[in-house]
Design a protein around this motif. Structure first.
Motif, short mmCIF file in Angstrom:
data_model
loop_
_atom_site.label_atom_id
_atom_site.label_comp_id
_atom_site.label_asym_id
_atom_site.label_seq_id
_atom_site.Cartn_x
_atom_site.Cartn_y
_atom_site.Cartn_z
N ASP A 41 0.82 -1.21 0.00
CA ASP A 41 0.00 0.00 0.00
C ASP A 41 0.85 1.26 0.00
N PHE A 42 2.12 1.10 0.25
CA PHE A 42 3.02 2.25 0.36
C PHE A 42 3.78 2.33 -0.95
N SER A 43 3.55 3.38 -1.70
CA SER A 43 4.12 3.38 -3.06
C SER A 43 5.63 3.42 -3.02
N THR A 44 6.19 4.04 -2.00
CA THR A 44 7.65 4.04 -1.90
C THR A 44 8.17 2.62 -1.85
N MET A 45 7.47 1.79 -1.06
CA MET A 45 7.94 0.42 -0.91
C MET A 45 7.83 -0.35 -2.23
N LYS B 104 8.11 0.89 -5.05
CA LYS B 104 9.22 1.36 -5.87
C LYS B 104 10.53 0.72 -5.45
N VAL B 105 10.71 0.59 -4.17
CA VAL B 105 11.94 -0.03 -3.68
C VAL B 105 12.04 -1.46 -4.22
N ASN C 185 12.55 -1.42 -8.00
CA ASN C 185 13.93 -1.06 -8.31
C ASN C 185 14.87 -2.22 -8.09
N ASP D 189 3.32 -7.38 0.48
CA ASP D 189 3.50 -6.89 1.85
C ASP D 189 2.47 -7.60 2.73
N ASN E 218 1.01 -6.10 5.69
CA ASN E 218 0.05 -5.18 6.25
C ASN E 218 -0.52 -4.23 5.22
N PRO F 37 -4.36 -2.17 3.71
CA PRO F 37 -5.80 -1.99 3.89
C PRO F 37 -6.57 -2.94 2.96
N ALA G 214 7.43 -6.89 8.16
CA ALA G 214 8.20 -5.78 8.72
C ALA G 214 9.22 -6.28 9.73
N VAL H 212 12.27 -10.06 5.17
CA VAL H 212 12.02 -9.09 6.24
C VAL H 212 12.53 -7.73 5.82
N LYS H 213 11.65 -6.73 5.99
CA LYS H 213 12.08 -5.35 5.73
C LYS H 213 13.04 -4.92 6.83
N PRO H 214 14.07 -4.19 6.59
CA PRO H 214 14.51 -3.78 5.26
C PRO H 214 15.36 -4.88 4.62
N GLU I 14 6.08 10.98 0.93
CA GLU I 14 4.95 10.09 1.20
C GLU I 14 4.72 9.95 2.69
N ARG J 234 -1.50 1.65 10.27
CA ARG J 234 -0.88 1.35 8.98
C ARG J 234 0.12 2.43 8.59
N SER K 110 13.28 1.86 7.51
CA SER K 110 14.30 0.86 7.77
C SER K 110 15.11 0.59 6.51
#
Lengths: 129, 877
Positions: A15-19, A21-22, A25, A59, A61, A63, A90, A110-112, B274, B303, B313
């Motif tokens: 749900d987190f666009s940064t993630m 992208k990570v 990438n 991921d 977690n 919504p 996480a 596991v992140k990161p 973000e 969340r 992290s």
């Protein structure tokens, strides 16, 4: 060691666009360019049911539909049940990992994580056959 | 065979399937499960084989490499699954064969070299011991600094020697431990860890003798380090003697080491943006004045925190990860109904948001710099707050348990006393303990029913506005604006030339019209790109109100309007501090306590209203409260007491209000710990004026006050009046100008104290000649030929003498070069449409500089007249 198809369609769910992208990438660095994104389990499931994906990275977690529910839905779907599924958590919470393992996850990460770790996980998944 | 045992075995089997060499995380999980399995089996003799198998693997973890360990685990899993059917079936790894002893203590180099090492250091270790013992036997007086210095030097160089030798022959265990000791010696003097050094020596000798005898050392290197570090910590404490908190501070200092950001900076920038969005959403939820939060709200908050943790992290933003992790745990408990989401928790969440923002800011700065982040104590403090909160919860549980027991004993006697005692003990000024107070009633009376009702369920769709955005770096926008400015200037120069010289060519003239229109539009769009709604800032203020009110026990309702009004980013950023200060002041000094309010016939809850409106080229921000208002008499008295106003001076009400902005007026006595950040109201005013804004106060005693701030929409372009002085052009900001006038002879006079003055209405204004101030030749000398520009900074008025007024300009502000940076009274320069350069006047600093000059001149004159006075002054200094 089996050769992994670098053109396989991969679905990245977070749900987190940064993630997303990570992950994307990281995949790109590993030579995987055919990546689609989904913001939650619900959308992901629709995409999976209407597409030809060879690999899911999700991921935990999110919504609407959590990663574990997506995994269960995928494994319950006759057409999708064999798709390799990598769960992103996480922290390496054991009960989560075990719940995912019981639900039929192919592996977890596991992140990161580093690109290296991602590569290792992908190799571990696709070389087990 | 119990179910839990076969469950554990299944668990291990599932995990082992995913395991691969180098996968330390999964390996940890497997080892964990093995330990649990072992524990579950121990009680039953039947499972003896399984226990042994677990033990074996657990012991081998250190010595086997991953591949062998995984092989062993696979064997174990297969055997264990067979074992669940029949406890004699399966072959466990330990039953198969003894694995070779391997660890970092096993020498990898050839035997000859190791023997050499052993021979050399067995003797040197004896010398080492002798030196240590010698120092240990000396008493305080005998330990001269020379001796200690010598000893320290010797220990360091010898350890270095051991480390090098051990490394070169492949005794990595010894190398590691020695390095560890060297590390300790970095901050600790050798004579303070004598016991550890002796222990170290014994350990090395033990390892060496194990090698020569071919036996296994008693302690592996890691175990030795682990054992040593604990003990040394304690020893250091007693060794130091005086400071008890020493070890803790050393520990937290260790944690506060700077760390390096990781990952792709471009994505990091996006992450920051973000994360900020997420924080804003959470903040909006928190400040929506709702009394209960539904599961959906709590889920959304959880969340957001969770996502921020995950993202941070990746980039190794350690403080964000740690604080988010702690907060996430708390929120997890809240959404699962284990903890009631009350005001205390709300406060923690707001703190969390504030801290994340500042950490994100710090991260942004680090990206621009070298990527290193120096941790600040705020994150630690926040973690401590959460810790305190959790502890208080634990305490409450205990109390409520006792309360339950008490209630069972005496059914009808009302609530038990214990919780009340706890309440009484709670010092109100200690925010860390406040949760107890707030939590106690709900937990104690109805632990479960107090869980939040899913009343106001917000759907995410309501909140999302469908606009599409592109994120652009601010620096790029700034550069674009710069170029747009240049373009506007050169196009207007071009247009002017065309109209002058090619006025007969209709096509060219038409084109110039078009160019003019387009460049104006581009300028407008460029400006609008820098505009942001003031909403974010206002939301911050609602937080400030909430915090402040809570801290000082007032009830305040916060309202805002016009939050969609847009203004320049830079203005918003610069406005944050002064606005916060004023809002705090409104709550702290403006609004009365609930009791006072009731006594005055007002509702106990005060109101603070923040509004923003557009007014021409400027924006007007109002901070209105319905508090006690300003008391002109009191203010005047304070000002006279403090020497700000001379006794007997008559001031209008408005002028009296403005006194609160005078330097030295709002001192520590007026500013409580809430309002104070070391920023007085004079700084607020300075900040506003730096933005070319002005501030006004209206107030009615007993009914409330209203602070009005008028600001330009943007700092990049300024509306001004172009004037000439000799050959120079000066641009005076329109906002500071009251009037222009040609003086009549009877309006002019010269006073002893203030020099030339102009009678303007019923005031005498000092006249400052720009020509004199900037030493410009060939300007009009006679004031009767010149034009007076009456300027008003809100604090003082003056007349600036210029030659002529040319008209309105929209000046694109450019900074003066380094050469002119020190020139007082100027804010910058601008290129005028004819290509010449206009100097932009900064009215307040110009007046200050002019007055300073006037005083100097006056003093010189005085000195010439009274040389004796000069002498006495010289003595004073």
């Amino acid at each position: 060691m089996a050769v992994i198809d670098k053109n396989m369609a991969i679905l990245v769910v977070d749900d987190f666009s940064t993630m997303r992208k990570v992950v994307k990438n990281g995949l790109k660095q590993l030579g995987f360019n055919n990546v689609t994104e989904a913001p939650d389990g619900k959308v992901a499931l629709e995409k999976l049911q209407n597409g030809e994906f060879a690999f899911v990275i999700s991921d935990w977690n999110m919504p609407n539909m959590m990663g574990i529910d997506l995994l269960k839905a995928v494994r319950a779907d006759e057409r999708l049940k064999n798709i390799p599924f990598l769960m992103v958590t996480a922290e390496g919470k054991k009960e989560n990992v075990i719940a995912a393992a019981k639900a039929g996850v192919s592996n977890y990460i596991v992140k990161p994580f580093t690109v290296n770790a991602l590569e290792e996980k992908i190799n571990a998944i696709f070389n087990r056959g | 065979m119990s179910d839990s045992i076969s469950d554990k075995i299944e668990e291990i089997a599932l995990l082992v399937v995913m395991l691969f060499p180098g996968d330390a995380q999964t390996l940890d999980l497997v080892m964990d499960s093995l330990a649990e399995l072992k524990k579950a089996c121990e009680s039953d003799q039947e499972n003896q084989r399984l226990v042994e198998a677990c033990n074996y693997i657990l012991e081998q973890r250190e010595s086997l490499d991953d591949e062998n360990l995984i092989a062993a685990l696979n064997e174990f899993a297969t055997a264990a699954q067979a074992f669940t059917q029949d406890n004699t079936a399966g072959v466990f790894p330990h039953e198969k064969q003894e694995s070779p002893w391997k660890s970092d203590l096993s020498p990898e180099a050839d035997e000859g070299l190791i023997i050499e090492f052993i021979e050399k250091h067995s003797t040197l270790m004896d010398d080492f011991e002798a030196a240590i013992v010698q120092i240990a036997q000396l008493n305080e007086e005998e330990r001269t600094s020379e001796r200690l210095e010598e000893f320290r030097g010797y220990v360091k160089s010898y350890l270095h020697n051991v480390k090098g030798d051990a490394g070169s022959v492949g005794l990595s265990g010894i190398e590691k431990v020695t390095h560890f000791i060297e590390d300790i010696l970095q901050d600790t003097a050798a004579e303070q860890i004598i016991d550890q050094l002796l222990e170290y020596r014994e350990w090395v000798l033990n390892v060496l003798s194990a090698y020569s005898g071919g036996a296994v050392p008693e302690k592996l290197s890691d175990d030795f380090i682990a054992g040593l570090s604990v003990e040394s910590g304690e020893n250091l404490k007693t060794g130091e003697g005086t400071e008890v908190e020493e070890p803790q501070s050393a520990e937290s200092e260790a944690e506060l080491e700077p760390y390096q950001l990781d990952g792709d900076p471009e994505i990091l920038v996006e992450f920051i943006a973000e994360a900020k969005d997420h924080l804003n959403e959470v903040e909006e939820l928190l400040l929506s004045d709702s009394d209960s939060y539904g599961r959906e709200d709590l889920d959304a908050m959880f969340r957001a925190v969770h996502s921020i943790k995950g993202g941070s992290s990746y980039f190794n933003i350690q403080e964000i990860t740690r604080t988010s992790h702690a907060t996430e745990n708390l929120m997890d408990n809240a959404r699962n109904g284990n903890v009631v989401f009350n005001n205390a928790l709300k406060g923690i969440m707001l703190d969390y948001i504030a801290i994340q923002r500042s950490l994100l800011e710090k991260t942004s700065n680090a990206i621009a710099g070298d990527g290193m982040i120096t941790p600040s104590p705020e994150a630690e403090r926040f973690l401590a707050t959460i810790d305190d909160y959790l502890k208080s919860l634990a305490l409450i549980e205990e109390l409520s348990l006792q309360a339950d027991l008490a209630q069972m004993e005496q059914e009808n006697k009302g609530p038990a006393e214990k919780p009340e005692e706890a309440e009484n003990k709670t010092a109100p000024e200690n925010p860390a303990k406040q949760p107890i107070e707030e939590q106690t009633p709900s937990t104690q009376i109805a632990p479960k029913t107090a869980a939040p009702a899913p009343k106001k369920a917000r759907t995410s769709k309501e909140k999302v506005e469908l606009k599409s955005f592109v994120k652009v770096e601010t620096r790029r926008l700034d550069r674009l604006m710069e170029y747009i400015g240049e373009m506007v200037i050169s196009s207007s120069m071009l247009i002017r030339k065309c109209r002058d010289q090619l006025s007969h060519d209709e096509a060219v003239i038409n084109n110039t019209h078009q160019l003019e229109r387009i460049s104006r539009e581009i300028q407008e769009i460029g400006m609008s790109m820098r505009l942001v709604p003031i909403k974010g800032l206002f939301q911050k203020m609602s937080r400030v109100v909430w915090d402040t009110a809570k801290k000082i026990g007032k009830e305040v309702h916060f309202e805002m309007s016009g939050e969609d009004t847009e203004l320049d980013r830079t203005v918003v950023e610069k406005l944050a501090d002064p606005l916060m200060h004023m809002v705090r002041n409104a709550v702290d000094h403006g609004i009365e306590t609930p009791e006072d309010r009731k006594a005055a016939g007002k509702p106990p809850k005060g109101h603070v209203h923040l509004s923003a409106t557009h007014g021409g080229g400027s924006i007007i921000i109002e901070i209105r409260d319905d508090g006690k208002g300003l008391d002109p008499e009191k203010l005047l008295k304070t000002a006279v007491d403090k020497g700000i106003v001379a006794p007997g001076e008559s001031l209008s009400e408005e002028e009296i209000y403005m006194l609160i902005f005078a330097p030295g007026f709002s001192t520590a006595k007026v500013v409580t710990d809430v309002s104070g950040r070391g920023v007085g109201m004079d700084v607020v005013r300075r900040n506003i004026e730096d933005m070319r804004g002005r501030i006004n106060i209206t107030s009615e005693l007993g009914k409330g006050s209203c602070f009005t701030i008028e600001l330009p929409l943007t700092l990049a372009i300024m509306e001004g009046i172009e004037t000439t002085v000799g050959y120079e052009r000066f641009i005076i900001p329109t906002l500071s100008i009251t009037e222009f006038l040609r003086p009549e002879p009877e309006m002019l006079s010269t006073t002893l104290k203030r020099g030339e003055v102009l009678q303007y209405r019923d005031m005498f204004l000092p006249i400052f000649r720009l020509a004199d101030l900037f030493q410009i030749p060939e300007a009009y000398n006679d004031p009767l030929d010149a034009t007076m520009v009456i300027v008003d900074t809100g604090r003082e008025m003056a007349a600036l003498q210029v030659d002529d007024v040319l008209g309105n300009v929209s000046a694109v502000i450019k900074s003066l070069g380094v050469m002119f940076k020190q020139t007082e009274g100027l804010a910058g320069c601008s290129i005028l449409s004819d290509g010449s350069i206009g100097l932009i006047v900064d009215v307040s600093s110009l007046l200050a500089a002019a007055k300073k000059k006037q005083r100097n001149v006056a003093r010189e004159e005085q000195l010439e007249e009274h040389p004796a006075g000069a002498e006495s002054m010289g003595r004073i200094h």
